[in-house]
Motif scaffolding. Structure first.
Motif, PDB file in Angstrom:
ATOM      1  N   LYS A   1       0.913  -1.481   0.262  1.00 27.53           N
ATOM      2  CA  LYS A   1       0.419  -0.306   0.227  1.00 27.53           C
ATOM      3  C   LYS A   1       1.259   1.148   0.471  1.00 27.53           C
ATOM      4  O   LYS A   1      -0.023   1.737  -0.980  1.00 27.53           O
ATOM      5  CB  LYS A   1      -0.936   0.663   1.025  1.00 27.53           C
ATOM      6  N   ILE A   2       1.733   0.997   0.810  1.00 28.63           N
ATOM      7  CA  ILE A   2       2.911   2.077   0.610  1.00 28.63           C
ATOM      8  C   ILE A   2       3.516   2.305  -0.134  1.00 28.63           C
ATOM      9  O   ILE A   2       4.538   3.680  -1.354  1.00 28.63           O
ATOM     10  CB  ILE A   2       3.888   2.559   2.189  1.00 28.63           C
ATOM     11  N   MET A   3       3.859   1.021  -0.679  1.00 27.53           N
ATOM     12  CA  MET A   3       4.910   1.521  -1.808  1.00 27.53           C
ATOM     13  C   MET A   3       3.763   2.234  -2.989  1.00 27.53           C
ATOM     14  O   MET A   3       4.562   2.789  -3.962  1.00 27.53           O
ATOM     15  CB  MET A   3       5.070  -0.218  -2.339  1.00 27.53           C
ATOM     16  N   MET A   4       2.487   1.911  -3.089  1.00 25.02           N
ATOM     17  CA  MET A   4       2.101   2.460  -4.373  1.00 25.02           C
ATOM     18  C   MET A   4       1.577   3.514  -4.424  1.00 25.02           C
ATOM     19  O   MET A   4       1.836   4.253  -5.310  1.00 25.02           O
ATOM     20  CB  MET A   4       0.599   1.686  -4.661  1.00 25.02           C
ATOM     21  N   LYS A   5       1.607   4.413  -2.858  1.00 21.45           N
ATOM     22  CA  LYS A   5       1.677   5.955  -2.367  1.00 21.45           C
ATOM     23  C   LYS A   5       2.842   6.681  -2.819  1.00 21.45           C
ATOM     24  O   LYS A   5       3.118   8.186  -2.757  1.00 21.45           O
ATOM     25  CB  LYS A   5       0.498   6.011  -1.900  1.00 21.45           C
ATOM     26  N   TYR A   6       4.340   5.959  -1.955  1.00 17.23           N
ATOM     27  CA  TYR A   6       5.034   6.576  -2.128  1.00 17.23           C
ATOM     28  C   TYR A   6       6.954   6.336  -2.592  1.00 17.23           C
ATOM     29  O   TYR A   6       7.732   6.654  -2.312  1.00 17.23           O
ATOM     30  CB  TYR A   6       5.732   6.598  -0.644  1.00 17.23           C
ATOM     31  N   GLY A   7       6.236   4.610  -3.181  1.00 15.85           N
ATOM     32  CA  GLY A   7       7.945   4.374  -3.799  1.00 15.85           C
ATOM     33  C   GLY A   7       8.342   3.672  -3.013  1.00 15.85           C
ATOM     34  O   GLY A   7       7.588   2.914  -2.166  1.00 15.85           O
ATOM     35  N   ALA A   8       9.585   2.923  -2.825  1.00 16.36           N
ATOM     36  CA  ALA A   8      10.682   2.376  -2.320  1.00 16.36           C
ATOM     37  C   ALA A   8      12.026   3.398  -2.155  1.00 16.36           C
ATOM     38  O   ALA A   8      12.639   4.034  -2.471  1.00 16.36           O
ATOM     39  CB  ALA A   8      10.310   1.096  -2.741  1.00 16.36           C
ATOM     40  N   MET A   9      12.855   2.626  -1.590  1.00 18.60           N
ATOM     41  CA  MET A   9      13.997   3.391  -1.038  1.00 18.60           C
ATOM     42  C   MET A   9      15.558   2.082  -0.785  1.00 18.60           C
ATOM     43  O   MET A   9      14.709   1.647  -0.255  1.00 18.60           O
ATOM     44  CB  MET A   9      13.955   4.546   0.109  1.00 18.60           C
ATOM     45  N   PRO A  10      16.591   2.796  -0.853  1.00 18.13           N
ATOM     46  CA  PRO A  10      17.561   1.175  -0.353  1.00 18.13           C
ATOM     47  C   PRO A  10      17.476   2.066   0.423  1.00 18.13           C
ATOM     48  O   PRO A  10      17.407   2.998   1.298  1.00 18.13           O
ATOM     49  CB  PRO A  10      18.396   2.046  -1.601  1.00 18.13           C
ATOM     50  N   ARG A  11      18.208   1.136   1.592  1.00 15.67           N
ATOM     51  CA  ARG A  11      18.274   0.942   2.829  1.00 15.67           C
ATOM     52  C   ARG A  11      19.298   1.644   2.764  1.00 15.67           C
ATOM     53  O   ARG A  11      19.819   2.699   3.912  1.00 15.67           O
ATOM     54  CB  ARG A  11      19.087  -0.146   3.647  1.00 15.67           C
ATOM     55  N   GLU A  12      20.618   1.895   2.090  1.00 17.60           N
ATOM     56  CA  GLU A  12      21.656   2.505   1.946  1.00 17.60           C
ATOM     57  C   GLU A  12      21.815   3.840   2.219  1.00 17.60           C
ATOM     58  O   GLU A  12      22.118   4.822   2.626  1.00 17.60           O
ATOM     59  CB  GLU A  12      22.924   1.865   0.709  1.00 17.60           C
ATOM     60  N   ILE A  13      20.229   4.193   1.453  1.00 17.11           N
ATOM     61  CA  ILE A  13      20.576   5.942   1.680  1.00 17.11           C
ATOM     62  C   ILE A  13      19.757   6.241   2.851  1.00 17.11           C
ATOM     63  O   ILE A  13      19.623   7.205   2.779  1.00 17.11           O
ATOM     64  CB  ILE A  13      19.029   5.516  -0.062  1.00 17.11           C
ATOM     65  N   TYR A  14      18.203   5.420   3.347  1.00 16.69           N
ATOM     66  CA  TYR A  14      17.700   6.008   4.837  1.00 16.69           C
ATOM     67  C   TYR A  14      17.776   4.269   5.062  1.00 16.69           C
ATOM     68  O   TYR A  14      16.574   3.450   4.586  1.00 16.69           O
ATOM     69  CB  TYR A  14      16.025   6.006   3.581  1.00 16.69           C
ATOM     70  N   SER A  15      18.624   4.202   6.345  1.00 13.63           N
ATOM     71  CA  SER A  15      18.576   3.227   7.397  1.00 13.63           C
ATOM     72  C   SER A  15      17.011   3.515   8.687  1.00 13.63           C
ATOM     73  O   SER A  15      16.858   2.178   8.728  1.00 13.63           O
ATOM     74  CB  SER A  15      20.101   3.067   7.880  1.00 13.63           C
ATOM     75  N   GLY A  16      17.168   4.667   8.244  1.00  9.78           N
ATOM     76  CA  GLY A  16      15.723   4.630  10.060  1.00  9.78           C
ATOM     77  C   GLY A  16      16.918   5.070  10.626  1.00  9.78           C
ATOM     78  O   GLY A  16      15.899   5.277  12.162  1.00  9.78           O
ATOM     79  N   LEU A  17      17.818   4.520  10.768  1.00  7.73           N
ATOM     80  CA  LEU A  17      19.070   5.278  11.988  1.00  7.73           C
ATOM     81  C   LEU A  17      19.628   6.969  12.542  1.00  7.73           C
ATOM     82  O   LEU A  17      20.113   6.820  11.559  1.00  7.73           O
ATOM     83  CB  LEU A  17      20.458   3.788  12.517  1.00  7.73           C
ATOM     84  N   LEU A  18      19.405   7.134  13.624  1.00  9.47           N
ATOM     85  CA  LEU A  18      20.430   8.168  13.433  1.00  9.47           C
ATOM     86  C   LEU A  18      21.926   8.362  13.692  1.00  9.47           C
ATOM     87  O   LEU A  18      22.284   7.081  13.663  1.00  9.47           O
ATOM     88  CB  LEU A  18      19.914   9.121  15.522  1.00  9.47           C
ATOM     89  N   PRO A  19      22.568   9.962  13.411  1.00  7.79           N
ATOM     90  CA  PRO A  19      24.515   9.099  13.242  1.00  7.79           C
ATOM     91  C   PRO A  19      24.528   7.990  14.757  1.00  7.79           C
ATOM     92  O   PRO A  19      24.074   8.857  15.900  1.00  7.79           O
ATOM     93  CB  PRO A  19      24.355  10.468  13.153  1.00  7.79           C
ATOM     94  N   GLY A  20      25.862   7.271  15.181  1.00  6.57           N
ATOM     95  CA  GLY A  20      25.824   6.766  15.976  1.00  6.57           C
ATOM     96  C   GLY A  20      25.291   5.712  16.832  1.00  6.57           C
ATOM     97  O   GLY A  20      25.924   4.745  17.156  1.00  6.57           O
TER      98      GLY A  20
END
Length: 240
Positions: A155-174
């Motif tokens: 559902k999210i893919m259809m609306k927002y697409g997707a992204m490689p993890r190396e571009i967006y990991s969702g982790l803060l620095p450190g």
């Protein structure tokens, strides 16, 4: 009525007899001591607020005792399909995203022979945004909590697409381990305030929810360069 009552008695007697004859190997439970494992010594230790330095002591847990033939002893009996190595969801309720993302990675390889590691947290980010939107539209008559279902990913893919993890990991620095405990608490507290105050302005609520998400799992970029090519999340997904 008397005939129906007698029929129920007969069915009940037969059912009781069947249960009495069931293999008792499935009706046993034992307390078994398990040493501390990955969750205690990797996930919890990777969270900043977790200050324990020694291994967590072993605990006894109740476990069902099943016949030995019920345990898979070899994966050689199965046909293996390409997949990325398992990734820990850390201290989060995002198993739905990790499971579905792994499935789609394998599907991408099956269809295009391209190996890619997708960002699980990209789907999590936008799923929580959409959940907050629905919360406002339903005037708070919707449960907002951690977690979702695997069908949220397409559902999210259809609306927002997707992204490689190396571009967006969702982790803060450190940060090395995902930990959403404080983030979810803050989101729930804010949305409860919205409901209690009847402040159902969608633009304001979504802007605040995004700010909370951005402070804990960062903001996904609108465009990015991957393997030398410029993408948006939507045309990245369409490239497979």
């Amino acid at each position: 009525m008397k005939k129906i009552f007698c029929l129920f008695l007969l069915i009940g007697a037969c059912f009781t007899t069947i249960l009495a004859q069931t293999d008792t190997a499935f009706n046993k439970g034992v307390f078994k001591e398990y040493p501390s494992g990955y969750y205690q010594n990797t996930i919890l230790k990777g969270i900043d607020k977790f200050e324990q330095t020694e291994l967590v002591s072993a605990k006894k847990q109740l476990k069902a005792e099943v016949p030995s033939w019920a345990v898979i002893d070899s994966f050689g009996n199965f046909i293996n399909q390409w997949h990325n190595n398992p990734v820990s969801q850390g201290n989060t309720g995002t198993c739905w995203s990790f499971a579905a993302t792994s499935f789609f990675e394998s599907e991408i390889f099956r269809i295009s022979q391209k190996e890619v590691k997708l960002s699980e947290m990209y789907f999590v980010y936008w799923e929580y945004i959409e959940r907050a939107r629905a919360y406002v539209q339903k005037k708070g008559e919707l449960t907002f909590s951690e977690g979702s279902e695997s069908n949220a990913v397409p559902k999210i893919m259809m609306k927002y697409g997707a992204m490689p993890r190396e571009i967006y990991s969702g982790l803060l620095p450190g940060q090395t381990v995902f930990d959403h405990s404080k983030m979810i608490e803050e989101l729930e507290t804010y949305l409860k305030f919205v409901k209690d105050s009847c402040m159902f302005n969608e633009e304001t609520v979504l802007s605040t929810v995004k700010n909370i998400l951005n402070s804990y799992i960062t903001q996904p970029p609108d465009s990015f360069v991957y393997q030398g090519v410029q993408y948006t999340p939507k045309n990245f997904l369409n490239s497979f």
